[in-house]
Design an enzyme around this catalytic site. Structure first.
Site, PDB file in Angstrom:
ATOM      1  N   SER A  39       0.856  -1.198   0.000  1.00  0.00           N
ATOM      2  CA  SER A  39       0.000   0.000   0.000  1.00  0.00           C
ATOM      3  C   SER A  39       0.891   1.247   0.000  1.00  0.00           C
ATOM      4  CB  SER A  39      -0.881   0.012   1.252  1.00  0.00           C
ATOM      5  OG  SER A  39      -1.369   1.329   1.473  1.00  0.00           O
ATOM      6  N   HIS A  45      -0.955  -1.654  -3.993  1.00  0.00           N
ATOM      7  CA  HIS A  45      -2.299  -1.475  -3.428  1.00  0.00           C
ATOM      8  C   HIS A  45      -2.628   0.011  -3.420  1.00  0.00           C
ATOM      9  CE1 HIS A  45      -5.638  -2.840  -0.811  1.00  0.00           C
ATOM     10  NE2 HIS A  45      -5.414  -1.748  -0.112  1.00  0.00           N
ATOM     11  N   ASP A  82      -5.147   2.790  -2.356  1.00  0.00           N
ATOM     12  CA  ASP A  82      -6.241   3.033  -1.407  1.00  0.00           C
ATOM     13  C   ASP A  82      -7.008   4.288  -1.783  1.00  0.00           C
ATOM     14  OD1 ASP A  82      -4.149   1.737   1.113  1.00  0.00           O
ATOM     15  OD2 ASP A  82      -6.149   0.976   0.617  1.00  0.00           O
ATOM     16  N   MET A 126      -9.953   6.883  -1.391  1.00  0.00           N
ATOM     17  CA  MET A 126     -10.884   7.326  -0.338  1.00  0.00           C
ATOM     18  C   MET A 126     -11.641   8.569  -0.808  1.00  0.00           C
ATOM     19  SD  MET A 126      -8.300   6.863   2.902  1.00  0.00           S
ATOM     20  CE  MET A 126      -7.409   5.325   3.115  1.00  0.00           C
ATOM     21  N   HIS A 160      -8.271  -0.561  -4.137  1.00  0.00           N
ATOM     22  CA  HIS A 160      -9.179  -0.735  -2.989  1.00  0.00           C
ATOM     23  C   HIS A 160     -10.045   0.514  -2.872  1.00  0.00           C
ATOM     24  CE1 HIS A 160      -9.479  -1.064   1.706  1.00  0.00           C
ATOM     25  NE2 HIS A 160     -10.630  -1.289   1.109  1.00  0.00           N
ATOM     26  N   MET A 192     -12.533   2.667  -1.159  1.00  0.00           N
ATOM     27  CA  MET A 192     -13.241   2.981   0.077  1.00  0.00           C
ATOM     28  C   MET A 192     -14.116   4.191  -0.229  1.00  0.00           C
ATOM     29  SD  MET A 192     -10.022   2.406   2.623  1.00  0.00           S
ATOM     30  CE  MET A 192      -8.882   2.512   1.247  1.00  0.00           C
ATOM     31  N   MET A 219     -10.680  -6.432   6.145  1.00  0.00           N
ATOM     32  CA  MET A 219      -9.989  -5.312   6.791  1.00  0.00           C
ATOM     33  C   MET A 219      -9.574  -5.715   8.195  1.00  0.00           C
ATOM     34  SD  MET A 219      -9.743  -3.000   4.567  1.00  0.00           S
ATOM     35  CE  MET A 219      -9.010  -1.764   5.625  1.00  0.00           C
ATOM     36  N   ASP A 253      -5.719  -6.572   5.285  1.00  0.00           N
ATOM     37  CA  ASP A 253      -5.294  -5.202   5.003  1.00  0.00           C
ATOM     38  C   ASP A 253      -5.340  -4.344   6.254  1.00  0.00           C
ATOM     39  OD1 ASP A 253      -6.612  -2.659   2.694  1.00  0.00           O
ATOM     40  OD2 ASP A 253      -4.781  -2.787   3.888  1.00  0.00           O
TER      41      ASP A 253
HETATM   42  C1  DX5 Z   1      -6.478   1.568   5.278  1.00  0.00           C
HETATM   43  C2  DX5 Z   1      -5.995   0.990   3.952  1.00  0.00           C
HETATM   44  C3  DX5 Z   1      -4.832   0.049   4.115  1.00  0.00           C
HETATM   45  C4  DX5 Z   1      -3.618   0.713   4.782  1.00  0.00           C
HETATM   46  C5  DX5 Z   1      -2.591  -0.345   5.120  1.00  0.00           C
HETATM   47  O1  DX5 Z   1      -7.744   2.153   5.085  1.00  0.00           O
HETATM   48  O2  DX5 Z   1      -7.026   0.268   3.321  1.00  0.00           O
HETATM   49  O3  DX5 Z   1      -4.451  -0.455   2.830  1.00  0.00           O
HETATM   50  O4  DX5 Z   1      -3.068   1.654   3.892  1.00  0.00           O
HETATM   51  O5  DX5 Z   1      -1.482   0.325   5.645  1.00  0.00           O
HETATM   52  P1  DX5 Z   1      -0.685  -0.204   6.918  1.00  0.00           P
HETATM   53  O6  DX5 Z   1      -0.010  -1.480   6.461  1.00  0.00           O
HETATM   54  O7  DX5 Z   1       0.288   0.921   7.168  1.00  0.00           O
HETATM   55  O8  DX5 Z   1      -1.657  -0.434   8.022  1.00  0.00           O
HETATM   56 ZN    ZN Z   2      -6.417  -0.847   1.515  1.00  0.00          ZN
END
Ligand code: DX5
Ligand code: ZN
Length: 219
Positions: free
Chosen positions: A7, A32, A34, A36, A67, A69, A141, A179
């Site tokens: 990520s 990955h 992320d 948002m 991913h 969100m 998650m 994750d």
């Molecule tokens: C959180 C993300 C994860 C996060 C993981 O909402 O979906 O992918 O970035 O990062 P670490 O490994 O730092 O917890």
């Molecule tokens: Zn994620």
């Protein structure tokens, strides 16, 4: 042997291109992304993540593990299709009905990506059993979505165990990705529970030697 999906959420912007190059040579299996929207989770980073994903696609063929969100899932899928993501994962908590979930599954497949469904820590695995035969991956998650660098919530690994048992009993071919809060010790716990893809953010991004960190996590 597990796969690693790094990520880039916690990456420093000014180090982006160097980080992408280092991750490619360190053999991460996926990057990955992320995404948002500031509504499904309070963070809003979708413009920056699209920028990163575009840069990655311009300089490498690394598989993208997107991913979402977000609400308005189809709009975000459309934003990523031209980057040919390997997999697009949406949150079951962000759809209004099962029919909508099936529509999104179909839409992702029509756009030549694999389909993932993600569940938040408080969502029961039973809630997604019916979708399993039609998708490629479940993203469990192990932290509340929205931030990198959080601590893994141990109870979420019980869900991974339950899911693994269910897919084995029912002969369903589906990857289990975890994750959030994955490091050397929690990676071991997640593998024992049955996860075969580990999303890792801070633990890789802040490490000295990506190749070494990733190969240790894969063992
Ligand atoms: C959180 C993300 C994860 C996060 C993981 O909402 O979906 O992918 O970035 O990062 P670490 O490994 O730092 O917890
Ligand atoms: Zn994620």
């Amino acid at each position: 042997m597990v796969e690693i999906s790094t990520s880039i959420l916690s990456m420093e912007k000014e180090k982006a291109t160097k980080t992408f190059y280092n991750l490619e040579t360190a053999n991460t299996d996926y990057i990955h992304i992320d995404v948002m929207d500031g509504k499904f989770v309070q963070n809003n980073n979708h413009k920056l993540m699209k920028e990163y994903a575009t840069t990655i696609r311009q300089i490498s063929n690394m598989p993208l593990d997107v991913h979402l969100m977000t609400y308005n899932i189809k709009d975000y899928i459309e934003q990523y299709i031209d980057l040919e993501p390997n997999i697009i994962t949406f949150h079951i908590e962000a759809v209004k009905s099962k029919e909508e979930a099936y529509e999104i599954i179909k839409f992702i497949k029509e756009n030549n990506a694999k389909v993932g469904i993600s569940i938040k820590p408080n969502t029961k695995v039973e809630d997604i059993y019916e979708f399993l035969p039609y998708i490629h991956m479940i993203l469990v998650m192990t932290v509340e979505p929205g931030f990198g660098g959080q601590k893994l919530i141990p109870e979420t690994l019980e869900k991974v165990k339950k899911l693994k048992q269910y897919i084995e009993e029912n002969n369903i071919e589906v990857d289990i990705e975890v994750d959030g809060g994955i490091n050397s010790e929690t990676a071991e716990m997640a593998k024992q529970a049955g996860a075969n893809i580990l999303v890792v953010g801070v633990y890789i991004i802040k490490s000295e030697d990506y190749k070494k960190t990733i190969s240790e996590l894969k063992k």
